[in-house]
Each structure stands twice: as structure tokens, then as C-alpha cells.
Design a protein around this motif. Sequence first.
Motif, PDB file in Angstrom:
ATOM      1  N   ASN A   1       0.810  -1.381   0.070  1.00 23.71           N
ATOM      2  CA  ASN A   1      -0.037   0.091   0.138  1.00 23.71           C
ATOM      3  C   ASN A   1       0.809   1.327  -0.102  1.00 23.71           C
ATOM      4  OD1 ASN A   1      -2.515  -1.228   0.010  1.00 23.71           O
ATOM      5  ND2 ASN A   1      -2.507  -1.512   2.115  1.00 23.71           N
TER       6      ASN A   1
ATOM      7  N   GLY B   1       0.678   4.103  -2.794  1.00 23.01           N
ATOM      8  CA  GLY B   1       0.330   5.610  -2.655  1.00 23.01           C
ATOM      9  C   GLY B   1       1.613   6.637  -2.769  1.00 23.01           C
TER      10      GLY B   1
ATOM     11  N   SER C   1      -1.995   5.851   2.872  1.00 24.87           N
ATOM     12  CA  SER C   1      -1.397   4.355   2.509  1.00 24.87           C
ATOM     13  C   SER C   1      -0.569   3.726   3.823  1.00 24.87           C
ATOM     14  CB  SER C   1      -0.589   4.465   1.190  1.00 24.87           C
ATOM     15  OG  SER C   1       0.578   5.312   1.376  1.00 24.87           O
TER      16      SER C   1
END
Length: 395
Positions: A294, A298, A339
Motif C-alpha cells: 500500500n 500511495g 497508505s
Amino acid sequence: MMMMAAAGNESPNRNSEDKTSSRRQNEVNKKLKYTSLAILVIQNASLILSIRYVRTLPGDHFYTTSAVVMAEVLKVITCLFIILIQKRGNVKSFVSLLYDSIVIQYWDTLKLAVPSLIYTLQNNLQYVAISNLPAATFQVTYQLKILTTALFSVLMLRKSLSRIQWISLVLLFAGVAIVQVEQESGKQKEAVTAANQNYFKGLLSVIISCLSSGFAGVYFEKILKGSSASVWMRNIQLGIFGTVLGLLGMWWNDGAAIAEKGFLFGYTPMVWGVIFNQAFGGLLVAVVVKYADNILKGFATSFSIIVSTITSVYLFGFHVDLVFTLGAGLVIGAVYMYSLPKANTSTSSTSTASSSKAGESELDAFLPKRKNLKPIWNLLRESKNLKAPGKKKGN
């Protein structure tokens, strides 16, 4: 003795081999992550910039509804080809799989009609939005899909967000609002109006696109939880509905014009590049995301905003001032903050609790129940063969 010595010599060799293989694996994973980052940035930035470029060129423009249909058709053909390769060219097994997944499990297929309808609407709205908004403005505003996805996740999936994620959503909304206020009152609106483009039409399109993206993503996650179908089969099912719905939208919006000028009217090599990017870019990202966490995703989104802004300055004469920089900076920071993993306290406490429960469950199979410990201990003390812990037997 010789066998023990040989075993002792083997263990250092095994350790060194394990360390070497582990080091090589880490290097491969590192290269895959950097490759994933580059692909995500290029795909995010190039699609928006290329659509903006072909839609602002002078001359006859292609029909965006036909481009959406063509992208869906190419996506379905690609996924069919991949599944055929997975079946090693066995046509009978290939057809049997398609029949079972699409026709026999028809209810599972019908579940994808709703997200497919929303994705088709979203793809058409993206063309409208990018045709009427500067690429950098669209890229920043389109990050509102993070906000809508988060809200739909909380409402529909009962997910919980960390405090940092809530703060990042507030910063995201503030950053987008700053950019829009600056665009509405600044030179960008004059430039857009001068080019016969409707700024508010583009803004409304991107907002609806963000809402549809958030709902479709969460709905898709909800109905397919625990599903065993591959990502390629899911894309075929989505593509079938997307093609049919796209054709209906094309007939409704541009049917008469396409009947007169043709389905491929206005298609140039650059337009084909946009369509291939839209068709294969999503599939490529779906594969790449496997190697990207993640935080990396991001960071890729944030970096693609910067790339789009810088490219827009040189390619479209986009004007960047302090207010836009502030708003875009808030959005970039918010995307990266959102994120980040949740706080370590909750994670560690959860993991500790789960590990302790797991430990207890494993030990329960070997140890007596807690209620039986006292009688057993009393029995041991009465036997006087053992004493309580902490006391040592005198000499």
C-alpha cells in the motif's frame, strides 16, 4: 565422531547457502518493487496526459463512447488469450472452463453486472472530465476517489480507519478544495473557457466518477469475497457486460453520428495508444500490484501527480502558482498518509492477543485444565517429594 564432525561441517555450509539465497531473493524483490513503482507511475500519468492531448488537438475528434467499447473488447480478448495459454492450448478445457464459469455459474456472473455498469459510466465520465479540465487539475481532483472509497468501506464493509487515515482524508478534501478555488478564480478557468471547454462540466464529471469508483470498488470487493475465480476470468465477465453496456451508451449518445461516419472515425495512432493504455494498463497494474504494498502504491500515486503537473507545464502551458502547489502538496501528503499501515499499538495488541490465544490453544492440548491445577499441586506438596518453586532444598 567422524559423523559428528561431518554434520558440523555441513551446518555452516547450509547456513551460508541459506543466506546467499535469502540475499538473492531480497534483491529480486527489491527490483520487482522498483519496477512496480515505475509501471504504476507511468500508467497513472500517461493515461491522463495522453487522453488530454488527443482531446485537445485541432481537427476531428474520435467518439469517446466507441473508445470505451473498443477498450473493453481488447481487454476481453487479452484475458481469453491468457486463459488459453494457461490451459496450454487445450481448446476443449478452455471452452469447458468458460462455459462453467459464465453460463453454469450464471448467478456469480450476474453479480458483476452492477460494477460493470458503474465502471462503464466511470470510463465515459473520465473522457468528459479530462476533455474539460487541465490534466494536473484532474489528477489532483480525482484523488477524491480515496475519500469516497473509504466512506463506502466504512458504511458497507464496516471497516475501521485509523486516526491518521481520518486526518489524511480531511487533508485530502482540503487540498482538492484549495485547488478548485484557485482554478475557479484564476487563469486556468480563462484558458479552459478560451479553448471552448466547460470547466464545471469537467468538475461535475470527475466528482461523479469518484463517487462511482468508490462504490464500484467496495461493491466489487463485497460480492467477490471468498471467490475462487481468477482475475482473468473476472475481467472477462466484467468485459462482457462492459461491452454490451458500452454499445448501448454509444448508440444512445452517438448512434446517428457513428452510423454516418463509422465506428473508427477520428482514430489516429495516438488514439489507438490511448485505447491500448486503457485496456492493458488496468490488467498490467492488476499484475504489478501483487508485488507492491500500500505504501508503494500511495507513493506511486503521489509521484504521478507531480509527473502530470510538470508535464502539463511544458505540454499544455499549465500555470502553477503557490496556491495550486499548496493544494496539490496537501493531496500528495494525504495520499501517502492514507497508505501508511495502522498504528503499531493496535496492531501489536491485536497480534499479541491472537498469538497468546494461539499459544493457549496449542498448550491446552498438553496441559491440564486450570481448574485441575490446584488439586494436583496440593497432591504434590502432600507427597513431600517436591517443594514449591522458589524454595531450595537444604544441605
